[in-house]
Design a protein around this motif. Structure first.
Motif, mmCIF file in Angstrom:
data_model
loop_
_atom_site.group_PDB
_atom_site.id
_atom_site.type_symbol
_atom_site.label_atom_id
_atom_site.label_comp_id
_atom_site.label_asym_id
_atom_site.label_seq_id
_atom_site.Cartn_x
_atom_site.Cartn_y
_atom_site.Cartn_z
ATOM 1 N N ALA A 136 0.720 -1.169 0.028
ATOM 2 C CA ALA A 136 0.067 0.047 0.172
ATOM 3 C C ALA A 136 1.011 1.244 -0.204
ATOM 4 C CB ALA A 136 -0.986 0.183 1.046
ATOM 5 N N ASN A 137 0.438 2.239 -0.660
ATOM 6 C CA ASN A 137 1.089 3.560 -0.557
ATOM 7 C C ASN A 137 1.402 3.962 0.606
ATOM 8 O OD1 ASN A 137 0.999 3.533 -3.285
ATOM 9 N ND2 ASN A 137 -0.356 5.198 -3.590
ATOM 10 N N GLN A 138 2.632 4.435 0.836
ATOM 11 C CA GLN A 138 3.302 4.970 2.155
ATOM 12 C C GLN A 138 3.692 6.275 1.912
ATOM 13 O OE1 GLN A 138 2.854 2.596 5.521
ATOM 14 N NE2 GLN A 138 1.392 2.406 4.109
ATOM 15 N N GLU A 139 3.244 7.462 2.620
ATOM 16 C CA GLU A 139 3.917 8.708 2.204
ATOM 17 C C GLU A 139 4.920 9.201 3.371
ATOM 18 O OE1 GLU A 139 0.663 11.539 1.595
ATOM 19 O OE2 GLU A 139 0.023 10.362 -0.238
ATOM 20 N N PHE A 140 5.950 9.855 3.001
ATOM 21 C CA PHE A 140 6.906 10.319 3.716
ATOM 22 C C PHE A 140 7.387 11.678 3.380
ATOM 23 C CE2 PHE A 140 7.132 5.683 3.749
ATOM 24 C CZ PHE A 140 7.095 5.354 5.074
ATOM 25 N N SER A 141 7.410 12.833 4.280
ATOM 26 C CA SER A 141 7.697 14.057 3.450
ATOM 27 C C SER A 141 9.127 14.189 4.215
ATOM 28 C CB SER A 141 6.653 15.020 4.433
ATOM 29 O OG SER A 141 5.276 14.920 3.740
ATOM 30 N N PHE A 142 9.592 15.217 3.176
ATOM 31 C CA PHE A 142 11.229 15.531 3.668
ATOM 32 C C PHE A 142 11.344 16.990 2.999
ATOM 33 C CE2 PHE A 142 11.656 13.406 -0.106
ATOM 34 C CZ PHE A 142 12.423 14.127 -1.167
ATOM 35 N N ILE A 143 12.409 17.773 3.465
ATOM 36 C CA ILE A 143 12.492 18.946 3.131
ATOM 37 C C ILE A 143 14.142 19.074 2.531
ATOM 38 C CG2 ILE A 143 12.808 21.372 3.722
ATOM 39 C CD1 ILE A 143 10.887 21.094 5.798
ATOM 40 N N ILE A 144 14.055 19.709 1.278
ATOM 41 C CA ILE A 144 15.587 19.818 0.836
ATOM 42 C C ILE A 144 16.058 21.175 1.239
ATOM 43 C CG2 ILE A 144 15.167 18.070 -0.991
ATOM 44 C CD1 ILE A 144 14.992 20.601 -3.135
ATOM 45 N N PRO A 145 17.237 21.268 1.695
ATOM 46 C CA PRO A 145 17.768 22.803 2.236
ATOM 47 C C PRO A 145 17.868 23.596 1.005
ATOM 48 C CG PRO A 145 19.194 20.948 3.150
ATOM 49 C CD PRO A 145 18.208 20.284 2.043
ATOM 50 N N ASN A 146 17.467 25.206 1.234
ATOM 51 C CA ASN A 146 17.481 26.100 0.388
ATOM 52 C C ASN A 146 19.049 26.321 -0.099
ATOM 53 O OD1 ASN A 146 18.135 27.675 2.493
ATOM 54 N ND2 ASN A 146 16.231 28.552 2.648
ATOM 55 N N ASP A 147 19.979 25.923 0.398
ATOM 56 C CA ASP A 147 21.210 26.329 0.290
ATOM 57 C C ASP A 147 22.102 25.394 -0.319
ATOM 58 O OD1 ASP A 147 21.449 24.739 2.433
ATOM 59 O OD2 ASP A 147 23.043 26.320 3.633
ATOM 60 N N ILE A 148 21.521 24.264 -0.948
ATOM 61 C CA ILE A 148 22.347 23.137 -1.188
ATOM 62 C C ILE A 148 22.697 23.452 -2.938
ATOM 63 C CG2 ILE A 148 21.259 21.338 -0.035
ATOM 64 C CD1 ILE A 148 19.278 20.668 -2.307
ATOM 65 N N PRO A 149 23.693 22.926 -3.248
ATOM 66 C CA PRO A 149 24.175 23.017 -4.522
ATOM 67 C C PRO A 149 23.163 22.806 -5.603
ATOM 68 C CG PRO A 149 25.991 21.915 -3.388
ATOM 69 C CD PRO A 149 24.571 21.964 -2.449
ATOM 70 N N LEU A 150 22.991 23.644 -6.648
ATOM 71 C CA LEU A 150 22.271 23.052 -7.991
ATOM 72 C C LEU A 150 22.708 22.355 -8.775
ATOM 73 C CD1 LEU A 150 21.178 26.739 -9.011
ATOM 74 C CD2 LEU A 150 19.922 25.377 -7.421
#
Length: 208
Positions: A136-150
């Protein structure tokens, strides 16, 4: 001896030419040797066949990878597609499935932001998250930092049975071979554009 540092970051072949320079050398044909070092990401294997531990379905941003096969526990999807992520968006939801669901079945996820071929604890965006329901679908949220290299980086996701009585490497040892589970690698492209989630890519095994 010499103290010159060599930049051998990244993956691929690095060729070194090593030699001597002697003013009185009568035979210069044997003054140099060439050595090649091949740097690759670790590819830990594990058992994903006996019970179905590990990730069988993966969806993030514009990419859906479904009906993921089980071979030796490691799969390299870096040549299949690119996951688009944006620093402007920042918040993302990962959806996965596993054939096993209980308190011991867990996942962790890293992005190698500094491209040093090491998945460091500071680069771990999901840490021992429980996959509680099977198939079954399991959802997990995360945040990527706004200062990481492009640009492009490697994303690694590991899922499997974390019961310490089973032996094998820990889930959060990104290069260790778990007793039961999977390790998968993907390419992510980090950008600034808020429209980077467009361009859906779905990959499915034939006849599924």
């Amino acid at each position: 001896t010499f103290t010159t540092l060599v930049d051998a970051q990244g993956i691929g072949d690095f060729e070194f030419l090593i030699g001597t320079q002697l003013a009185s050398d009568e035979d210069t044909e044997n003054d140099t040797i060439t050595r090649t070092i091949n740097r690759i990401f670790c590819k830990p294997t594990s058992n994903c066949n006996d019970f179905g531990d590990g990730i069988t379905y993966f969806k993030l941003s514009n990419v859906t990878n479904q009906n993921i096969p089980c071979t030796n526990g490691y799969e390299d999807f870096t040549d299949n597609f690119t996951i688009n992520l944006s620093r402007s968006i920042g918040n993302y939801t990962l959806i996965v499935q596993s054939k096993i669901g209980n308190d011991n079945e867990r996942l962790s996820l890293w992005i190698d932001f500094n491209d040093d071929n090491v998945f460091e604890p500071s680069e771990r965006l999901l840490d021992n998250q429980i996959i509680s329901v099977a198939n079954a679908n399991q959802e997990f949220s995360f945040i990527i930092p706004n200062d990481i290299p492009l640009g492009q980086h490697i994303l690694r996701i590991r899922g499997g049975d974390t019961n310490p009585n089973l032996g094998g490497a820990l889930l959060n040892d990104p290069c260790g071979s778990m007793r039961f589970g999977t390790t998968h690698d993907y390419i992510v492209e980090i950008g600034e554009n808020e429209a980077l989630n467009s361009g859906l890519i779905v990959i499915s095994e034939p006849n599924n």
